[in-house]
Design an enzyme around this catalytic site. Sequence first.
Site, mmCIF file in Angstrom:
data_model
loop_
_atom_site.group_PDB
_atom_site.id
_atom_site.type_symbol
_atom_site.label_atom_id
_atom_site.label_comp_id
_atom_site.label_asym_id
_atom_site.label_seq_id
_atom_site.Cartn_x
_atom_site.Cartn_y
_atom_site.Cartn_z
ATOM 1 N N HIS A 33 0.864 -1.179 0.000
ATOM 2 C CA HIS A 33 0.000 0.000 0.000
ATOM 3 C C HIS A 33 0.904 1.234 0.000
ATOM 4 O O HIS A 33 2.026 1.208 0.517
ATOM 5 C CB HIS A 33 -0.869 -0.042 1.262
ATOM 6 C CG HIS A 33 -1.932 0.995 1.347
ATOM 7 N ND1 HIS A 33 -1.666 2.313 1.646
ATOM 8 C CD2 HIS A 33 -3.277 0.900 1.199
ATOM 9 C CE1 HIS A 33 -2.802 2.988 1.682
ATOM 10 N NE2 HIS A 33 -3.799 2.160 1.410
ATOM 11 N N ASP B 49 3.266 -3.742 8.358
ATOM 12 C CA ASP B 49 2.022 -3.014 8.139
ATOM 13 C C ASP B 49 0.891 -3.997 8.406
ATOM 14 O O ASP B 49 0.592 -4.866 7.598
ATOM 15 C CB ASP B 49 1.979 -2.494 6.700
ATOM 16 C CG ASP B 49 0.671 -1.794 6.353
ATOM 17 O OD1 ASP B 49 -0.281 -1.861 7.154
ATOM 18 O OD2 ASP B 49 0.588 -1.208 5.258
ATOM 19 N N GLN C 181 -4.430 -4.476 7.450
ATOM 20 C CA GLN C 181 -5.414 -5.499 7.092
ATOM 21 C C GLN C 181 -5.299 -6.712 8.007
ATOM 22 O O GLN C 181 -6.305 -7.283 8.434
ATOM 23 C CB GLN C 181 -5.228 -5.930 5.628
ATOM 24 C CG GLN C 181 -5.444 -4.831 4.607
ATOM 25 C CD GLN C 181 -6.872 -4.334 4.563
ATOM 26 O OE1 GLN C 181 -7.817 -5.052 4.853
ATOM 27 N NE2 GLN C 181 -7.040 -3.073 4.190
ATOM 28 N N LYS D 204 -10.384 0.224 10.577
ATOM 29 C CA LYS D 204 -10.567 -1.060 9.898
ATOM 30 C C LYS D 204 -10.913 -2.170 10.893
ATOM 31 O O LYS D 204 -11.453 -3.209 10.524
ATOM 32 C CB LYS D 204 -9.305 -1.434 9.122
ATOM 33 C CG LYS D 204 -8.950 -0.458 8.007
ATOM 34 C CD LYS D 204 -7.717 -0.920 7.255
ATOM 35 C CE LYS D 204 -7.181 0.158 6.323
ATOM 36 N NZ LYS D 204 -8.102 0.482 5.227
ATOM 37 N N CYS E 183 -4.780 2.317 -3.725
ATOM 38 C CA CYS E 183 -3.568 2.879 -3.117
ATOM 39 C C CYS E 183 -2.379 1.934 -3.268
ATOM 40 O O CYS E 183 -1.541 1.807 -2.367
ATOM 41 C CB CYS E 183 -3.795 3.221 -1.644
ATOM 42 S SG CYS E 183 -5.024 4.506 -1.379
#
Length: 401
Positions: free
Chosen positions: A120, A197, A200, A223, A359
């Site tokens: 991303h 990261d 998600q 999220k 993105c």
Amino acid sequence: MSLTSPWRSDFPALSALAAEGQTYLDSAATAQKPQAVLDALLGYYASGAANVHRAQHLPGERATRAFEGTRTHVAHWLNAASPAEVLFTRGTTEAINLLAYGLEHLFHPGDEIVVSALEHHANLLPWQQLALRKQLKLVVLPLDDRGRIDLERARTLIGPRTRLVAVSQLSNVLGRWQPLTELLPLARSQGALTVVDGAQGAVHGRHDVQALGCDFYAFSSHKLYGPDGVGVLYGRSDALARLKHWQFGGEMVHTATYQTADFHGAPLGFEAGTPAIASVIGLGAALEYLNSLDAAAVAGHEAALHAKLLAGLAARDGVHLLGEPQLALASFTIEGVHNADLAHLLTEQGIAVRAGHHCAMPLMQNLGLQGAIRASLGLYNDGEDLERFFSALDKAMELLR
């Protein structure tokens, strides 16, 4: 087989959206909020809002206690060694920017930063710009056909000049877990720092950061069924000690004169100014809510939904799936159809999905695509949502082909 979500009624927005004829399949972008989160937000504002860490009066003490309570909840959620290893940011993007600036002093011209081809923009651009500022080499790990980082290539690309490896845990486009248990030790063997990261990945299952062995792990509240405007940066205590301060102002300063200042260490030293107090408290409520659920039941429901989503897409001629997604989402294109046109027709039928580059422009360029449609799932989605999606997709395909 019924795919009814037993948690759907916990999310008031689902009823409101249904009343407008909307089917929400964009949870990878932002998730709806359970009533418990809405109650926490209202409770903070209705009982008397106050700043944290700054006052001895009752409202300030109450706000500080709730705010720091969330820090403890997050530490337990991630199995961090201490709440002091949890920093609050505005989101994953700010967390990674904090690292790119806070670690800048450790890099020298010719050093290497390693990312993957699926990142991303939030986990690419901060490192790209750091590389430009410091004359570093940005190394990109390629993917295999399934959308997984190619470990054989990674073993050759992560080397003695590697100073940092930053990778996503779960791709927001390809929906595939990345091989962190193999990748992170490669970085550690070279003495490199590791950044995960988890924007998600944090949404799906509990992740033990101590077992994972990363130096830093970032995710966003919005999220994870919590409020927007707040994120988390976990850092191992010795890794946090290497950070330099990057924002300056109230709360993060220990002592100050007109000419000099001395700053707190983590976490408060990296939370300059008034934080997103209500959102942090709401995040704590979201974690409490998720903790109250049967994790195995949630995982089973999400897996069954995802299988139905993939089967439905596979049954339709001309649909091309990106990679081999394992959970939560599916990104796809349709032969001869522009993704924006398809998204428009789905939107007209009340189907909320994502279209475009998500993105991740470099990934799309690698795939030879201008964009794709992404349908993503939350624990509140059910089989009827997917039936409405497939019906709308069929109608859109009929019109466009």
